[in-house]
Design a protein around this motif. Sequence first.
Motif, mmCIF file in Angstrom:
data_model
loop_
_atom_site.group_PDB
_atom_site.id
_atom_site.type_symbol
_atom_site.label_atom_id
_atom_site.label_comp_id
_atom_site.label_asym_id
_atom_site.label_seq_id
_atom_site.Cartn_x
_atom_site.Cartn_y
_atom_site.Cartn_z
ATOM 1 N N MET A 1 0.849 -1.194 0.000
ATOM 2 C CA MET A 1 0.000 0.000 0.000
ATOM 3 C C MET A 1 0.890 1.252 0.000
ATOM 4 O O MET A 1 1.814 1.347 0.817
ATOM 5 C CB MET A 1 -0.900 0.010 1.244
ATOM 6 C CG MET A 1 -1.832 1.220 1.327
ATOM 7 S SD MET A 1 -2.878 1.192 2.800
ATOM 8 C CE MET A 1 -3.845 -0.298 2.484
ATOM 9 N N PRO A 2 0.634 2.196 -0.900
ATOM 10 C CA PRO A 2 1.478 3.402 -0.938
ATOM 11 C C PRO A 2 1.266 4.242 0.310
ATOM 12 O O PRO A 2 0.190 4.217 0.923
ATOM 13 C CB PRO A 2 0.973 4.135 -2.199
ATOM 14 C CG PRO A 2 -0.421 3.630 -2.399
ATOM 15 C CD PRO A 2 -0.424 2.203 -1.932
ATOM 16 N N PRO A 3 2.296 4.974 0.744
ATOM 17 C CA PRO A 3 2.136 5.821 1.931
ATOM 18 C C PRO A 3 1.094 6.899 1.666
ATOM 19 O O PRO A 3 0.935 7.384 0.542
ATOM 20 C CB PRO A 3 3.527 6.427 2.122
ATOM 21 C CG PRO A 3 4.179 6.345 0.777
ATOM 22 C CD PRO A 3 3.631 5.105 0.123
ATOM 23 N N ARG A 4 0.369 7.272 2.729
ATOM 24 C CA ARG A 4 -0.654 8.308 2.573
ATOM 25 C C ARG A 4 0.008 9.671 2.424
ATOM 26 O O ARG A 4 1.152 9.893 2.834
ATOM 27 C CB ARG A 4 -1.604 8.320 3.769
ATOM 28 C CG ARG A 4 -0.973 8.701 5.090
ATOM 29 C CD ARG A 4 -2.049 9.036 6.104
ATOM 30 N NE ARG A 4 -1.525 9.256 7.442
ATOM 31 C CZ ARG A 4 -0.936 10.366 7.839
ATOM 32 N NH1 ARG A 4 -0.740 11.362 6.995
ATOM 33 N NH2 ARG A 4 -0.516 10.491 9.083
ATOM 34 N N ALA A 5 -0.738 10.578 1.835
ATOM 35 C CA ALA A 5 -0.240 11.941 1.676
ATOM 36 C C ALA A 5 -0.117 12.595 3.050
ATOM 37 O O ALA A 5 -0.910 12.312 3.959
ATOM 38 C CB ALA A 5 -1.195 12.743 0.806
ATOM 39 N N PRO A 6 0.865 13.447 3.252
ATOM 40 C CA PRO A 6 1.022 14.105 4.554
ATOM 41 C C PRO A 6 -0.167 15.006 4.860
ATOM 42 O O PRO A 6 -0.738 15.634 3.958
ATOM 43 C CB PRO A 6 2.311 14.911 4.396
ATOM 44 C CG PRO A 6 2.471 15.098 2.924
ATOM 45 C CD PRO A 6 1.900 13.872 2.285
ATOM 46 N N LEU A 7 -0.516 15.055 6.128
ATOM 47 C CA LEU A 7 -1.593 15.945 6.578
ATOM 48 C C LEU A 7 -1.080 17.357 6.802
ATOM 49 O O LEU A 7 -1.828 18.324 6.637
ATOM 50 C CB LEU A 7 -2.206 15.423 7.882
ATOM 51 C CG LEU A 7 -2.810 14.020 7.847
ATOM 52 C CD1 LEU A 7 -3.348 13.664 9.232
ATOM 53 C CD2 LEU A 7 -3.915 13.927 6.802
ATOM 54 N N VAL A 8 0.189 17.466 7.206
ATOM 55 C CA VAL A 8 0.779 18.756 7.555
ATOM 56 C C VAL A 8 1.829 19.125 6.520
ATOM 57 O O VAL A 8 2.706 18.316 6.191
ATOM 58 C CB VAL A 8 1.417 18.716 8.962
ATOM 59 C CG1 VAL A 8 2.038 20.061 9.304
ATOM 60 C CG2 VAL A 8 0.381 18.336 10.012
ATOM 61 N N HIS A 9 1.731 20.337 6.025
ATOM 62 C CA HIS A 9 2.696 20.843 5.056
ATOM 63 C C HIS A 9 3.612 21.838 5.771
ATOM 64 O O HIS A 9 3.126 22.774 6.427
ATOM 65 C CB HIS A 9 1.977 21.510 3.894
ATOM 66 C CG HIS A 9 1.015 20.582 3.204
ATOM 67 N ND1 HIS A 9 1.371 19.811 2.125
ATOM 68 C CD2 HIS A 9 -0.286 20.283 3.475
ATOM 69 C CE1 HIS A 9 0.331 19.082 1.735
ATOM 70 N NE2 HIS A 9 -0.691 19.356 2.544
ATOM 71 N N ILE A 10 4.921 21.638 5.660
ATOM 72 C CA ILE A 10 5.904 22.389 6.440
ATOM 73 C C ILE A 10 6.800 23.206 5.517
ATOM 74 O O ILE A 10 7.315 22.689 4.521
ATOM 75 C CB ILE A 10 6.761 21.432 7.296
ATOM 76 C CG1 ILE A 10 5.877 20.646 8.271
ATOM 77 C CG2 ILE A 10 7.844 22.208 8.059
ATOM 78 C CD1 ILE A 10 6.624 19.615 9.087
ATOM 79 N N HIS A 11 6.966 24.486 5.855
ATOM 80 C CA HIS A 11 7.877 25.369 5.119
ATOM 81 C C HIS A 11 8.828 26.016 6.125
ATOM 82 O O HIS A 11 8.387 26.826 6.956
ATOM 83 C CB HIS A 11 7.106 26.458 4.374
ATOM 84 C CG HIS A 11 6.159 25.933 3.337
ATOM 85 N ND1 HIS A 11 6.569 25.609 2.065
ATOM 86 C CD2 HIS A 11 4.833 25.669 3.404
ATOM 87 C CE1 HIS A 11 5.527 25.168 1.378
ATOM 88 N NE2 HIS A 11 4.468 25.188 2.158
ATOM 89 N N ASP A 12 10.085 25.666 6.089
ATOM 90 C CA ASP A 12 11.083 26.313 6.929
ATOM 91 C C ASP A 12 11.568 27.604 6.269
ATOM 92 O O ASP A 12 11.456 27.771 5.053
ATOM 93 C CB ASP A 12 12.248 25.372 7.192
ATOM 94 C CG ASP A 12 11.879 24.255 8.159
ATOM 95 O OD1 ASP A 12 11.106 24.526 9.100
ATOM 96 O OD2 ASP A 12 12.337 23.109 7.959
#
Length: 230
Positions: A1-12
């Motif tokens: 099963m492919p990994p799920r899309a991230p719920l949190v998007h991070i920008h440093d």
Amino acid sequence: MPPRAPLVHIHDHALPDADFARLWRKVRALGTERLRQTYQTTFWFDLGQPSNIVEQVILELRPRVPPRRGLAGVEWWFSRMRTTDVQVDFHQDRDEKLALRGGPLVHPRFTSLLFMNSVRGGALAVTKALPCEDNPSLAPDTSDFDLAMPRPNRFVYFRGDLTHGVLDADNQIPNGKLPGSSRLRVTLVMNWWAQRPTDIPTFAESKVYRSLALAPRAPGARPTSAGRRR
């Protein structure tokens, strides 16, 4: 099963260093003003002309939050707490006053945070699972969380109907006050709405945090660099 899309998007490094440093100085200068009411001190910004440094920053960050269309504005406030004494349970953001009056459940399009500093623990935890009243801090019955650690100038966003909360100084589900003390964990919270939430005042209407206000601009003066970015 492919990994799920991230719920949190991070920008440093979300803001230019000079803009972030200026904002952080202003936030620190608030001291303890309304510290005990930090979560009840919220403001509405219609994405027009900024009246304070936070609204300038919101305009800078706007391109990082999709979609750009259909947004009426941003509800913003400061989260200020010690990770040894976490002051917020797991929850979904909503039009709070509308819900308390028996109205429908309305969520923002997106929830976002700009972390102002690093602290011990204090990770943001986000999940699709609902809060559970039987657990400490109303934590959902799941171990499937996306985490974002507090780092200066780190911007994160996620869908506005997702459950989220703050972990304690040991990055565990909060279950009472921990011994010792810790630095204040400071974040700027911004909810991006398709419609203005009920009875949220503008900064000008609120009469608080006045040290954040922008100086009046002389006629014909050019806007600041932060004010020009859209």
